[in-house]
Design an enzyme around this catalytic site. Structure first.
Site, short mmCIF file in Angstrom:
data_model
loop_
_atom_site.label_atom_id
_atom_site.label_comp_id
_atom_site.label_asym_id
_atom_site.label_seq_id
_atom_site.Cartn_x
_atom_site.Cartn_y
_atom_site.Cartn_z
N ARG A 141 -0.10 -8.87 13.59
CA ARG A 141 -0.77 -7.89 12.71
C ARG A 141 -1.62 -8.59 11.67
O ARG A 141 -2.70 -8.13 11.32
CB ARG A 141 0.28 -7.00 12.04
CG ARG A 141 0.89 -5.98 13.02
CD ARG A 141 2.20 -5.42 12.51
NE ARG A 141 2.09 -4.75 11.23
CZ ARG A 141 3.10 -4.57 10.40
NH1 ARG A 141 4.30 -4.99 10.72
NH2 ARG A 141 2.91 -3.96 9.26
N ARG A 160 -9.85 0.15 8.74
CA ARG A 160 -9.37 -1.16 9.16
C ARG A 160 -10.41 -1.96 9.90
O ARG A 160 -10.14 -3.08 10.32
CB ARG A 160 -8.18 -0.97 10.10
CG ARG A 160 -6.89 -0.74 9.37
CD ARG A 160 -5.84 -0.50 10.43
NE ARG A 160 -4.68 -1.30 10.23
CZ ARG A 160 -3.64 -0.92 9.51
NH1 ARG A 160 -3.64 0.20 8.87
NH2 ARG A 160 -2.59 -1.71 9.43
N LYS A 162 0.83 -1.21 0.00
CA LYS A 162 0.00 0.00 0.00
C LYS A 162 0.86 1.26 0.00
O LYS A 162 0.62 2.19 -0.76
CB LYS A 162 -0.93 0.02 1.23
CG LYS A 162 -1.84 -1.20 1.34
CD LYS A 162 -2.77 -1.12 2.54
CE LYS A 162 -2.05 -1.09 3.88
NZ LYS A 162 -1.29 -2.34 4.19
N ARG A 200 11.71 -5.54 5.30
CA ARG A 200 11.56 -4.10 5.01
C ARG A 200 12.52 -3.26 5.86
O ARG A 200 12.74 -3.54 7.03
CB ARG A 200 10.13 -3.66 5.30
CG ARG A 200 9.98 -2.13 5.22
CD ARG A 200 8.55 -1.68 5.22
NE ARG A 200 7.79 -2.19 6.34
CZ ARG A 200 6.46 -2.11 6.43
NH1 ARG A 200 5.77 -1.56 5.46
NH2 ARG A 200 5.86 -2.59 7.48
N ARG A 239 11.28 -1.15 11.12
CA ARG A 239 10.13 -0.70 11.91
C ARG A 239 9.95 -1.61 13.11
O ARG A 239 10.13 -2.82 13.00
CB ARG A 239 8.87 -0.75 11.03
CG ARG A 239 8.24 0.60 10.85
CD ARG A 239 7.20 0.60 9.77
NE ARG A 239 5.98 -0.11 10.15
CZ ARG A 239 4.90 -0.17 9.39
NH1 ARG A 239 4.90 0.43 8.22
NH2 ARG A 239 3.82 -0.81 9.80
P1 AP5 Z 1 4.89 -1.55 1.88
O1 AP5 Z 1 4.54 -0.79 0.65
O2 AP5 Z 1 5.59 -0.82 2.97
O3 AP5 Z 1 3.59 -2.31 2.43
P2 AP5 Z 1 2.29 -1.77 3.17
O4 AP5 Z 1 1.11 -2.41 2.54
O5 AP5 Z 1 2.30 -0.27 3.23
O6 AP5 Z 1 2.53 -2.44 4.59
P3 AP5 Z 1 2.45 -1.83 6.05
O7 AP5 Z 1 3.18 -2.76 6.94
O8 AP5 Z 1 2.87 -0.40 6.09
O9 AP5 Z 1 0.92 -1.93 6.31
P4 AP5 Z 1 0.21 -1.97 7.67
O10 AP5 Z 1 -1.18 -1.82 7.22
O11 AP5 Z 1 0.47 -3.10 8.55
O12 AP5 Z 1 0.92 -0.79 8.47
P5 AP5 Z 1 0.45 0.72 8.78
O13 AP5 Z 1 1.65 1.57 8.74
O14 AP5 Z 1 -0.73 1.07 7.98
O15 AP5 Z 1 5.76 -2.81 1.41
C1 AP5 Z 1 6.25 -3.74 2.36
C2 AP5 Z 1 7.67 -4.22 1.94
O16 AP5 Z 1 7.56 -4.96 0.73
C3 AP5 Z 1 8.67 -3.10 1.66
O17 AP5 Z 1 9.93 -3.50 2.08
C4 AP5 Z 1 8.64 -2.95 0.14
O18 AP5 Z 1 9.87 -2.53 -0.37
C5 AP5 Z 1 8.33 -4.38 -0.31
N1 AP5 Z 1 7.49 -4.42 -1.51
C6 AP5 Z 1 6.40 -3.66 -1.78
N2 AP5 Z 1 5.86 -3.98 -2.97
C7 AP5 Z 1 6.63 -5.02 -3.44
C8 AP5 Z 1 6.58 -5.81 -4.64
N3 AP5 Z 1 5.63 -5.59 -5.56
N4 AP5 Z 1 7.51 -6.78 -4.80
C9 AP5 Z 1 8.46 -6.99 -3.85
N5 AP5 Z 1 8.57 -6.26 -2.72
C10 AP5 Z 1 7.67 -5.29 -2.52
O19 AP5 Z 1 -0.06 0.55 10.30
C11 AP5 Z 1 0.84 0.29 11.35
C12 AP5 Z 1 0.10 0.27 12.68
O20 AP5 Z 1 -0.54 1.54 12.91
C13 AP5 Z 1 -1.07 -0.72 12.78
O21 AP5 Z 1 -0.62 -2.01 13.15
C14 AP5 Z 1 -1.93 -0.06 13.85
O22 AP5 Z 1 -1.40 -0.26 15.14
C15 AP5 Z 1 -1.81 1.40 13.52
N6 AP5 Z 1 -2.85 1.84 12.56
C16 AP5 Z 1 -2.65 2.30 11.29
N7 AP5 Z 1 -3.82 2.60 10.71
C17 AP5 Z 1 -4.77 2.36 11.62
C18 AP5 Z 1 -6.19 2.45 11.61
N8 AP5 Z 1 -6.86 2.86 10.51
N9 AP5 Z 1 -6.88 2.09 12.72
C19 AP5 Z 1 -6.24 1.67 13.81
N10 AP5 Z 1 -4.90 1.53 13.90
C20 AP5 Z 1 -4.18 1.88 12.81
ZN ZN Z 2 2.48 1.15 4.81
#
Ligand code: AP5
Ligand code: ZN
Length: 201
Positions: free
Chosen positions: A158, A84, A13, A118, A147
């Site tokens: 997660r 979410r 994402k 990552r 992270r």
């Molecule tokens: P990346 O693009 O970073 O993936 P992502 O989908 O953004 O994954 P996240 O871990 O950021 O999602 P998340 O939803 O768990 O975390 P968030 O920050 O939202 O790619 C991942 C890796 O793969 C990278 O190394 C990249 O280089 C590689 N990659 C990408 N595409 C690729 C491809 N095509 N091929 C190969 N490699 C690839 O949330 C974190 C925390 O915040 C949550 O756990 C929660 O505690 C809180 N939080 C956030 N939003 C909310 C909400 N709405 N409500 C409540 N709590 C929330």
């Molecule tokens: Zn992300």
């Protein structure tokens, strides 16, 4: 454009949102980054950090407020990390309309590899991966950090939270007939092309 990008942790994402924001000149609204930037903010529920380090969801009122403010300031946006759960989805439908809802589909084992490998550049916010996208520049390599929630056991937690709370959101948009499903297992460039194709038919 008002784009919602859905997908499991590690689905790509953040990677794709960044490209979309550049391509269309819209804001990248990401609750994860917003919460990481305000980890130690005191709320009536405690700090965001206490939830994030455990891989749990930060309470809805905190996150809803962040999204409301960010969206009201944005002309167009790509929204990443929200909603979410079904309550957040309902809140979102009250505050804005969407023109595209895109779901990035990626298998669990691929997700675990992507997350545990990552690394982030604390200076630029750039996302890298030890196997798939490792920078040539040694100065950059040396400052990369992992992270806190990307340790394997937290990653598994997660994914659990995602199954339980967020999959019903995907199902909700699927039933409404609004969901475009994209195979997220290809290079970032290929996945980007697939998304662009559905945004500009
Ligand atoms: P990346 O693009 O970073 O993936 P992502 O989908 O953004 O994954 P996240 O871990 O950021 O999602 P998340 O939803 O768990 O975390 P968030 O920050 O939202 O790619 C991942 C890796 O793969 C990278 O190394 C990249 O280089 C590689 N990659 C990408 N595409 C690729 C491809 N095509 N091929 C190969 N490699 C690839 O949330 C974190 C925390 O915040 C949550 O756990 C929660 O505690 C809180 N939080 C956030 N939003 C909310 C909400 N709405 N409500 C409540 N709590 C929330
Ligand atoms: Zn992300």
């Amino acid at each position: 454009h008002r784009i919602l990008l859905l997908g499991a942790p590690g689905a790509g994402k953040g990677t794709q949102s960044k490209k979309l924001a550049e391509e269309y000149g819209i804001d990248h609204v990401t609750t994860g980054d917003a919460l990481r930037a305000n980890k130690d903010m005191e709320t009536e529920f405690g700090t965001p950090r206490s939830f994030m380090e455990a891989g749990e969801l930060v309470p809805d009122p905190v996150v809803n407020e962040i999204v409301k403010t960010a969206l009201s300031d944005a002309d167009g946006f790509v929204l990443d990390g929200y909603p979410r759960n079904l309550d957040q989805a309902e809140y979102l439908s009250d505050i804005t309309d969407l023109d595209a809802v895109v779901f990035l589909d990626v298998d669990d084992e691929v997700l675990v590899d992507r997350l545990t490998g990552r690394r982030m550049d604390p200076e630029t916010g750039e996302i890298y991966h030890v196997d798939f996208d490792w920078p040539d520049d040694e100065t950059i390599r040396e400052r990369l950090v992992q992270r806190e929630d990307d340790q394997e056991d937290t990653v598994r937690d997660r994914l659990e939270v995602y199954r339980e709370n967020t999959e019903p959101v995907i199902e909700h948009f699927r039933q409404e007939g609004d969901l475009v499903e994209i195979d997220g297992e290809a290079t970032p460039e290929e996945v980007f092309d697939r998304i662009r194709d559905v945004i500009e038919p």
